[in-house]
Scaffold this motif. Sequence first.
Motif, short mmCIF file in Angstrom:
data_model
loop_
_atom_site.label_atom_id
_atom_site.label_comp_id
_atom_site.label_asym_id
_atom_site.label_seq_id
_atom_site.Cartn_x
_atom_site.Cartn_y
_atom_site.Cartn_z
N ALA A 86 0.92 -1.10 0.04
CA ALA A 86 -0.14 0.03 -0.04
C ALA A 86 0.98 1.21 -0.07
CB ALA A 86 -1.00 0.01 1.05
N THR A 87 2.12 1.15 0.38
CA THR A 87 3.06 2.32 0.40
C THR A 87 4.24 2.45 -0.38
OG1 THR A 87 4.02 1.37 2.48
CG2 THR A 87 2.35 2.78 2.88
N GLU A 90 6.99 0.94 -5.86
CA GLU A 90 7.96 0.20 -6.58
C GLU A 90 7.72 -1.20 -6.45
OE1 GLU A 90 12.66 -0.57 -6.81
OE2 GLU A 90 12.20 1.58 -6.81
N LEU A 91 7.43 -1.71 -5.01
CA LEU A 91 7.28 -3.01 -4.81
C LEU A 91 5.86 -3.47 -5.21
CD1 LEU A 91 7.77 -5.72 -3.32
CD2 LEU A 91 6.65 -4.38 -1.17
N ALA A 92 4.82 -2.65 -5.21
CA ALA A 92 3.44 -2.93 -5.86
C ALA A 92 3.47 -3.21 -7.33
CB ALA A 92 2.44 -1.78 -5.38
N ALA A 93 4.45 -2.24 -8.02
CA ALA A 93 4.59 -2.42 -9.34
C ALA A 93 5.27 -3.92 -9.81
CB ALA A 93 5.37 -1.23 -9.91
N PRO A 122 -2.66 -9.70 -7.26
CA PRO A 122 -1.67 -8.78 -7.04
C PRO A 122 -1.79 -7.47 -5.92
CG PRO A 122 -2.90 -7.84 -8.77
CD PRO A 122 -3.82 -8.98 -8.33
N GLY A 123 -2.71 -7.95 -5.03
CA GLY A 123 -3.31 -6.87 -4.05
C GLY A 123 -3.05 -7.17 -2.60
N ARG A 124 -2.54 -8.62 -2.53
CA ARG A 124 -2.04 -8.88 -1.00
C ARG A 124 -1.37 -10.18 -1.27
NH1 ARG A 124 -6.50 -12.43 2.07
NH2 ARG A 124 -7.52 -13.26 0.42
N VAL A 125 -0.70 -10.34 -0.09
CA VAL A 125 0.02 -11.66 0.13
C VAL A 125 -0.63 -12.61 1.06
CG1 VAL A 125 2.46 -12.72 0.69
CG2 VAL A 125 2.13 -10.38 -0.23
N LYS A 126 -1.23 -13.87 0.28
CA LYS A 126 -2.13 -14.45 1.09
C LYS A 126 -1.51 -15.90 1.34
CE LYS A 126 -5.77 -17.00 -0.74
NZ LYS A 126 -6.69 -17.05 -1.75
N CYS A 127 -0.63 -16.26 0.48
CA CYS A 127 0.19 -17.75 0.88
C CYS A 127 1.63 -17.64 0.30
CB CYS A 127 -0.43 -18.86 -0.27
SG CYS A 127 0.23 -20.40 -0.06
N LEU A 128 2.57 -17.47 1.48
CA LEU A 128 3.81 -17.43 1.00
C LEU A 128 4.30 -18.33 0.23
CD1 LEU A 128 6.08 -15.02 1.47
CD2 LEU A 128 6.47 -16.27 3.53
#
Length: 170
Positions: A86-87, A90-93, A122-128
């Motif tokens: 969310a912040t 670069e990571l989100a891209a 691409p919106g969250r990390v659900k299963c590492l």
Amino acid sequence: MGIGDAQVSAEDLETVTQQLGRTPRGTRAIASRCPSGHPNVVQTDPRLPDGTPFPTLYYLTCPKLNSLVSTLESGGLMKEQTERLATDEELAAAYLRAHESYLAERDAIESLGTQVTAGGMPGRVKCLHVHVAHALAKGPGVNPMGDEALALLKAQELWPAGDCAETAAG
């Protein structure tokens, strides 16, 4: 080795069966191997043999690595990674590119008619586990969440070590 393994040997399937404690379904290829040579990631068909859609293209099979990734999950890494999405533009891209790459690769095999990939992309990390499997299968620089988890395990000297790093001939 890796995705170039056109054939999955009977020995590999037996190893994966032992790792999972069940017969694997829809295995296309061995996508990655531990330093000892045994499979640690399989690539699966987008549809299981019974026709059920299975959007998880890469599946982590190594029990030791699965356990270590579970420890990272229970330690809050997924929550922290999701918050950074969310912040950190670069990571989100980079994470969006991982999602798009994953989707394109799966759709090239067989389209499921959905934009759903795996692991919350691409919106969250659900299963590492999915992200680590993707990172191992594709190599560094493709999935930032998987790369980060692997880097943490290596920095803590947790993986590869022990049984995973034993020579198969030993």
